[in-house]
Design an enzyme around this catalytic site. Sequence first.
Site, PDB file in Angstrom:
ATOM      1  N   HIS A 167     -10.731   0.048   1.216  1.00  5.48           N
ATOM      2  CA  HIS A 167     -10.563   1.150   2.169  1.00  5.48           C
ATOM      3  C   HIS A 167     -11.920   1.268   2.875  1.00  5.48           C
ATOM      4  O   HIS A 167     -12.867   1.795   2.308  1.00  5.48           O
ATOM      5  CB  HIS A 167     -10.195   2.423   1.391  1.00  5.48           C
ATOM      6  N   ASP A 174       0.943   2.687   3.761  1.00  8.43           N
ATOM      7  CA  ASP A 174       0.041   3.776   3.363  1.00  8.43           C
ATOM      8  C   ASP A 174       0.830   5.082   3.248  1.00  8.43           C
ATOM      9  O   ASP A 174       0.337   6.164   3.592  1.00  8.43           O
ATOM     10  CB  ASP A 174      -1.141   3.920   4.337  1.00  8.43           C
ATOM     11  N   HIS A 198       2.574  14.463   0.699  1.00  7.89           N
ATOM     12  CA  HIS A 198       1.863  15.701   0.378  1.00  7.89           C
ATOM     13  C   HIS A 198       2.842  16.865   0.428  1.00  7.89           C
ATOM     14  O   HIS A 198       3.700  16.913   1.306  1.00  7.89           O
ATOM     15  CB  HIS A 198       0.737  15.967   1.383  1.00  7.89           C
ATOM     16  N   HIS A 201       1.426   5.195  -1.922  1.00  4.99           N
ATOM     17  CA  HIS A 201       0.957   6.233  -2.855  1.00  4.99           C
ATOM     18  C   HIS A 201       2.181   6.865  -3.502  1.00  4.99           C
ATOM     19  O   HIS A 201       2.942   7.570  -2.839  1.00  4.99           O
ATOM     20  CB  HIS A 201       0.111   7.269  -2.111  1.00  4.99           C
ATOM     21  N   ASN A 260      -5.071   5.846  -6.955  1.00  6.89           N
ATOM     22  CA  ASN A 260      -5.705   7.179  -6.924  1.00  6.89           C
ATOM     23  C   ASN A 260      -4.774   8.276  -7.421  1.00  6.89           C
ATOM     24  O   ASN A 260      -4.495   9.257  -6.748  1.00  6.89           O
ATOM     25  CB  ASN A 260      -6.233   7.503  -5.519  1.00  6.89           C
ATOM     26  N   ASN A 270      -6.012   9.492   7.207  1.00  8.19           N
ATOM     27  CA  ASN A 270      -7.270   8.776   6.991  1.00  8.19           C
ATOM     28  C   ASN A 270      -6.988   7.317   6.664  1.00  8.19           C
ATOM     29  O   ASN A 270      -6.320   7.039   5.670  1.00  8.19           O
ATOM     30  CB  ASN A 270      -8.037   9.420   5.831  1.00  8.19           C
ATOM     31  N   HIS A 279       0.846  -1.207   0.000  1.00  5.75           N
ATOM     32  CA  HIS A 279       0.000   0.000   0.000  1.00  5.75           C
ATOM     33  C   HIS A 279       0.877   1.251   0.000  1.00  5.75           C
ATOM     34  O   HIS A 279       1.291   1.732   1.050  1.00  5.75           O
ATOM     35  CB  HIS A 279      -0.898  -0.040   1.247  1.00  5.75           C
TER      36      HIS A 279
HETATM   37 ZN    ZN Z   1      -6.899   4.246   2.428  1.00  4.36          ZN
END
Ligand code: ZN
Length: 435
Positions: free
Chosen positions: A179, A305, A309, A60, A92, A278, A58
Amino acid sequence: MTTQRFLLKGGKVLGAASSDLLISNGRIEAISKSISDETATVIDLKGSVVLPGLVDLHTHLREPGREDSETVASASRAGAKGGFTALSAMANTSPVADTAGVVEQVYRLGQEAGLVDVFPIGAVTQGLKGEQLSEIGAMADSVARVRVFSDDGNCVFDPLVMRRALEYIKKFDGVIAQHAQEPRLTVGSQMNEGIISSKLGLKGWPAIAEEAIIARDVLLADHVQSRLHICHVTTAGGVEIVRWAKARGIQVTAEVTPHHLLLTDDLASSYDPVFKVNPPLRTEHDVMALREALADGTIDIVATDHAPHTSETKDCEWAEASFGMIGLETALSIVTKTMVESGLLDWAGVAQRMSIAPAAIGRYANHGQELAVGSPAHITVINPTKSWVVDRDLVLSKSRNTPYHGYELPGLVTHTFFGGRATMIDSKVIDKVVQ
Ligand SMILES: [Zn+2]
């Protein structure tokens, strides 16, 4: 092509008795008490622990679309620094990874960076909207061979869409990574719903919003006999449902993030948005339940996760700030602190939960293998007796939003080998030499 040979001397394989390990042609050529080889580069690992290369299910990576916060290349470097040899790119992005074209692009970017294997995750629904299934079959058949599908960031909230997705992925042994966030119960939520949120006057994200979806989806997975993975479980109640489902033989696996193993919701009292994430940080009671569940196998894996940012979206008022924190470079140290130093897991247990099991869930055949002769040389080395201080200005991620700035953490990751090539030596990342 000739590849370098490495002789790792005196490391403790999975924390057991020290031995030597010879890497050649991308594989582990020999493991024994004492090996000598004059053609190999010798690396002294006395006192260190040797683990199979870490696999993150997981991550990003933000590319395509938000290259100002992270790229596949910068996340690969951060991954190598943290001891990872495989990352899973969440869907995403912008455009969303809901077609074969996008997942193939991400896959190729990973190969070009060449520091870890990047396995793209495909979106469950078009545009992550939760309505129409995406090109699941085309993504599975693409060169990226996608097996994990997720709308992460969003919940697949429509039970009929979730059911269809679970049925569809059975054809190629896929898995839906959910999620779990009931959207109606979390409109405008800013942090965990509880005593602290009432005190701070911030809108709460109740535990039940996670638990309701986990409960629904384990029943759906059972009904259609398919594979379900629960992303980032954060509540004691969520753990109980997963435990119940596993006891019934339902094909469900679950992950916990390093930050949910350590941090609690009272950190929001600082109003520092670095702690805004989150699902949110929960209570001490939840943290203890998550640790126990990871130790007893109810929760199968640790996944970062990692959510980079930019400072524009993070260094602002709590209510306006984006959700998420980076975690690739600190994951193994946080697991050392919360699970190994507490005696809940030994190093073999860490290898299981951060390499072997995540690779098995994602069907990443070449990763998460035992450290044995003939296995691919994906290897991570940690010195558990060395501690280090996290400095957000020194992270290799393009973003700085680590919640651990200034923390002294145990366990220094010193070496990473990816397919027999050193991607990190003495805690310095070695970029791929472009030929
Ligand atoms: Zn998530």
